[in-house]
Write a protein that holds these residues in place. Structure first.
Motif, PDB file in Angstrom:
ATOM      1  N   TYR A 197       0.861  -1.250   0.043  1.00  0.00           N
ATOM      2  CA  TYR A 197      -0.026  -0.104   0.073  1.00  0.00           C
ATOM      3  C   TYR A 197       0.789   1.255   0.166  1.00  0.00           C
ATOM      4  CZ  TYR A 197      -4.251  -2.641   1.028  1.00  0.00           C
ATOM      5  OH  TYR A 197      -5.159  -3.821   1.364  1.00  0.00           O
ATOM      6  N   LEU A 198       1.774   1.230   0.787  1.00  0.00           N
ATOM      7  CA  LEU A 198       2.766   2.505   0.630  1.00  0.00           C
ATOM      8  C   LEU A 198       3.444   2.794  -0.543  1.00  0.00           C
ATOM      9  CD1 LEU A 198       4.809   1.694   4.229  1.00  0.00           C
ATOM     10  CD2 LEU A 198       3.057   3.301   3.758  1.00  0.00           C
ATOM     11  N   ASP A 199       3.828   1.750  -1.268  1.00  0.00           N
ATOM     12  CA  ASP A 199       4.388   1.869  -2.641  1.00  0.00           C
ATOM     13  C   ASP A 199       4.035   0.645  -3.346  1.00  0.00           C
ATOM     14  OD1 ASP A 199       5.664   2.403  -4.666  1.00  0.00           O
ATOM     15  OD2 ASP A 199       7.643   2.436  -4.057  1.00  0.00           O
ATOM     16  N   PRO A 200       3.096   0.521  -3.915  1.00  0.00           N
ATOM     17  CA  PRO A 200       2.758  -0.435  -4.874  1.00  0.00           C
ATOM     18  C   PRO A 200       3.736  -0.729  -6.119  1.00  0.00           C
ATOM     19  CG  PRO A 200       1.124   0.962  -5.307  1.00  0.00           C
ATOM     20  CD  PRO A 200       2.071   1.620  -4.236  1.00  0.00           C
ATOM     21  N   TYR A 201       4.587   0.176  -6.385  1.00  0.00           N
ATOM     22  CA  TYR A 201       5.514   0.039  -7.452  1.00  0.00           C
ATOM     23  C   TYR A 201       6.889  -0.594  -7.057  1.00  0.00           C
ATOM     24  CZ  TYR A 201       2.271   2.682 -10.319  1.00  0.00           C
ATOM     25  OH  TYR A 201       1.331   3.185 -11.121  1.00  0.00           O
ATOM     26  N   GLN A 202       7.089  -0.824  -5.930  1.00  0.00           N
ATOM     27  CA  GLN A 202       8.127  -1.383  -5.196  1.00  0.00           C
ATOM     28  C   GLN A 202       8.519  -2.794  -5.811  1.00  0.00           C
ATOM     29  OE1 GLN A 202       9.250  -0.731  -0.910  1.00  0.00           O
ATOM     30  NE2 GLN A 202      10.983  -2.047  -1.073  1.00  0.00           N
ATOM     31  N   THR A 203       9.598  -3.121  -6.434  1.00  0.00           N
ATOM     32  CA  THR A 203       9.743  -4.593  -6.807  1.00  0.00           C
ATOM     33  C   THR A 203      10.494  -5.383  -6.143  1.00  0.00           C
ATOM     34  OG1 THR A 203      11.438  -3.622  -8.422  1.00  0.00           O
ATOM     35  CG2 THR A 203       9.098  -3.579  -9.226  1.00  0.00           C
ATOM     36  N   THR A 204      11.648  -4.765  -5.505  1.00  0.00           N
ATOM     37  CA  THR A 204      12.451  -5.757  -4.593  1.00  0.00           C
ATOM     38  C   THR A 204      12.610  -5.273  -3.270  1.00  0.00           C
ATOM     39  OG1 THR A 204      14.313  -4.411  -5.347  1.00  0.00           O
ATOM     40  CG2 THR A 204      13.924  -6.145  -6.759  1.00  0.00           C
ATOM     41  N   LEU A 205      12.820  -5.907  -2.150  1.00  0.00           N
ATOM     42  CA  LEU A 205      13.041  -5.894  -0.845  1.00  0.00           C
ATOM     43  C   LEU A 205      13.895  -6.943  -0.118  1.00  0.00           C
ATOM     44  CD1 LEU A 205      11.485  -4.456   1.611  1.00  0.00           C
ATOM     45  CD2 LEU A 205      10.055  -6.416   1.682  1.00  0.00           C
ATOM     46  N   GLN A 206      14.630  -6.216   0.808  1.00  0.00           N
ATOM     47  CA  GLN A 206      15.679  -7.072   1.593  1.00  0.00           C
ATOM     48  C   GLN A 206      15.071  -7.396   2.746  1.00  0.00           C
ATOM     49  OE1 GLN A 206      18.447  -8.025   0.370  1.00  0.00           O
ATOM     50  NE2 GLN A 206      18.269  -6.840  -1.417  1.00  0.00           N
ATOM     51  N   THR A 207      14.680  -8.724   3.187  1.00  0.00           N
ATOM     52  CA  THR A 207      13.896  -9.138   4.476  1.00  0.00           C
ATOM     53  C   THR A 207      14.497 -10.272   5.018  1.00  0.00           C
ATOM     54  OG1 THR A 207      11.644  -9.383   5.276  1.00  0.00           O
ATOM     55  CG2 THR A 207      12.320 -10.246   3.233  1.00  0.00           C
ATOM     56  N   THR A 208      13.729 -10.757   6.133  1.00  0.00           N
ATOM     57  CA  THR A 208      14.311 -11.886   6.708  1.00  0.00           C
ATOM     58  C   THR A 208      13.031 -12.844   7.077  1.00  0.00           C
ATOM     59  OG1 THR A 208      13.879 -10.788   8.715  1.00  0.00           O
ATOM     60  CG2 THR A 208      16.160 -10.881   7.761  1.00  0.00           C
ATOM     61  N   VAL A 209      13.372 -14.072   7.037  1.00  0.00           N
ATOM     62  CA  VAL A 209      12.615 -15.022   7.488  1.00  0.00           C
ATOM     63  C   VAL A 209      11.923 -15.278   8.952  1.00  0.00           C
ATOM     64  CG1 VAL A 209      12.051 -17.606   7.268  1.00  0.00           C
ATOM     65  CG2 VAL A 209      13.316 -16.613   5.514  1.00  0.00           C
ATOM     66  N   ILE A 210      10.733 -15.079   9.170  1.00  0.00           N
ATOM     67  CA  ILE A 210       9.944 -15.484  10.492  1.00  0.00           C
ATOM     68  C   ILE A 210       9.906 -16.909  10.649  1.00  0.00           C
ATOM     69  CG2 ILE A 210       8.296 -14.759  11.975  1.00  0.00           C
ATOM     70  CD1 ILE A 210      10.065 -12.469  11.594  1.00  0.00           C
ATOM     71  N   ARG A 211       9.111 -17.455   9.598  1.00  0.00           N
ATOM     72  CA  ARG A 211       8.726 -18.915   9.800  1.00  0.00           C
ATOM     73  C   ARG A 211       8.200 -19.583   8.377  1.00  0.00           C
ATOM     74  NH1 ARG A 211       4.541 -17.814  12.370  1.00  0.00           N
ATOM     75  NH2 ARG A 211       2.866 -18.326  10.648  1.00  0.00           N
ATOM     76  N   HIS A 212       8.656 -20.710   8.431  1.00  0.00           N
ATOM     77  CA  HIS A 212       8.378 -21.378   7.317  1.00  0.00           C
ATOM     78  C   HIS A 212       8.042 -23.050   7.423  1.00  0.00           C
ATOM     79  CE1 HIS A 212       9.953 -22.744   2.641  1.00  0.00           C
ATOM     80  NE2 HIS A 212       8.512 -22.453   3.082  1.00  0.00           N
TER      81      HIS A 212
END
Length: 236
Positions: free
Chosen positions: A6-21
């Motif tokens: 919602y903040l930026d529907p045009y953003q295409t890549t993101l660095q993040t981390t795994v919480i649970r899988h």
């Protein structure tokens, strides 16, 4: 805080981390992926792991109870360890087509002034069902011309926030007869198309109507005595 899509529907890549899988899906600390809802499909994406290997995200859903966003991976995919650093890359071509179609359906609800009883969309097109008086006919060419006139005006598309209480006082903004917005919430998202439309919606949209491109009315069909289905597609 609003979610990133919602903040930026045009953003295409993101660095993040795994919480649970686990068997339910993959939960990330943050995500770009829009979860299935409001007639709009869940996003697909690719995860790149620290060793350069990749993992496909085939769908995105929201857990109705916990509100967590679940990224769906193949049943035989390796389980990622909590805390693992990953890069999420959105399937942007597909998402952008969803945004174009979704905004186009808002224009369709402007051209056809009737209550909406249902709707759905894909990357190719979408449909809305309208509650119309029995015997009332719709003209395919007129609808298509009206849609593309609004596209050609290149109208700005923006977001407003309101409360459930405020929306109760303006019931004319709620076009969907089959689904009522969650009026108990303190904040409800409205999509405004400059000068022509304002309605609650939780989907993703383009910035201007010109970005939609030419729309085609594929077919109009009856779905009951008072229900007309109008199917539109992107011309390209």
């Amino acid at each position: 805080m609003p979610e990133r899509f919602y903040l930026d529907p045009y953003q295409t890549t993101l660095q993040t981390t795994v919480i649970r899988h686990d068997d339910a899906g993959l939960v990330l600390a943050d995500t770009l992926c829009y979860p299935l809802g409001g007639g709009q499909p869940g996003d697909t994406a690719t995860l790149t792991l620290a060793d350069g290997s990749t993992l496909a995200i085939s769908d995105t859903r929201r857990n109705r109870e916990t509100r967590e966003i679940l990224h769906i991976t193949a049943a035989d995919a390796p389980r990622l360890t909590a805390g693992s650093a990953v890069t999420l890359t959105l399937d942007w071509v597909r998402r952008h087509r969803h945004m174009r179609v979704h905004t186009g359906l808002h224009l369709l609800s402007v051209v056809i002034k009737a209550g909406v009883t249902g709707g759905n969309l894909t990357a190719e097109g979408g449909r809305l069902d309208f509650d119309l008086p029995e015997g009332m006919e719709l003209d395919k060419d007129e609808i298509e011309a009206g849609l593309n006139a609004l596209v050609a005006q290149d109208l700005a598309v923006s977001i407003q926030m309101t409360s459930g209480e405020a929306l109760k006082a303006r019931p004319e903004l709620i076009k969907t007869m089959s689904v009522t917005p969650p009026l108990e919430l303190p904040e409800i998202r409205l999509i405004e198309i400059d000068g022509v439309d304002l309605q609650p919606c939780g989907g993703t949209h383009v910035r201007r109507t010109g970005e939609i491109g030419r729309l085609l009315v594929k077919k109009i069909e009856s779905k009951g005595a008072r229900n007309k289905r109008v199917v539109v597609t992107l011309a390209d």
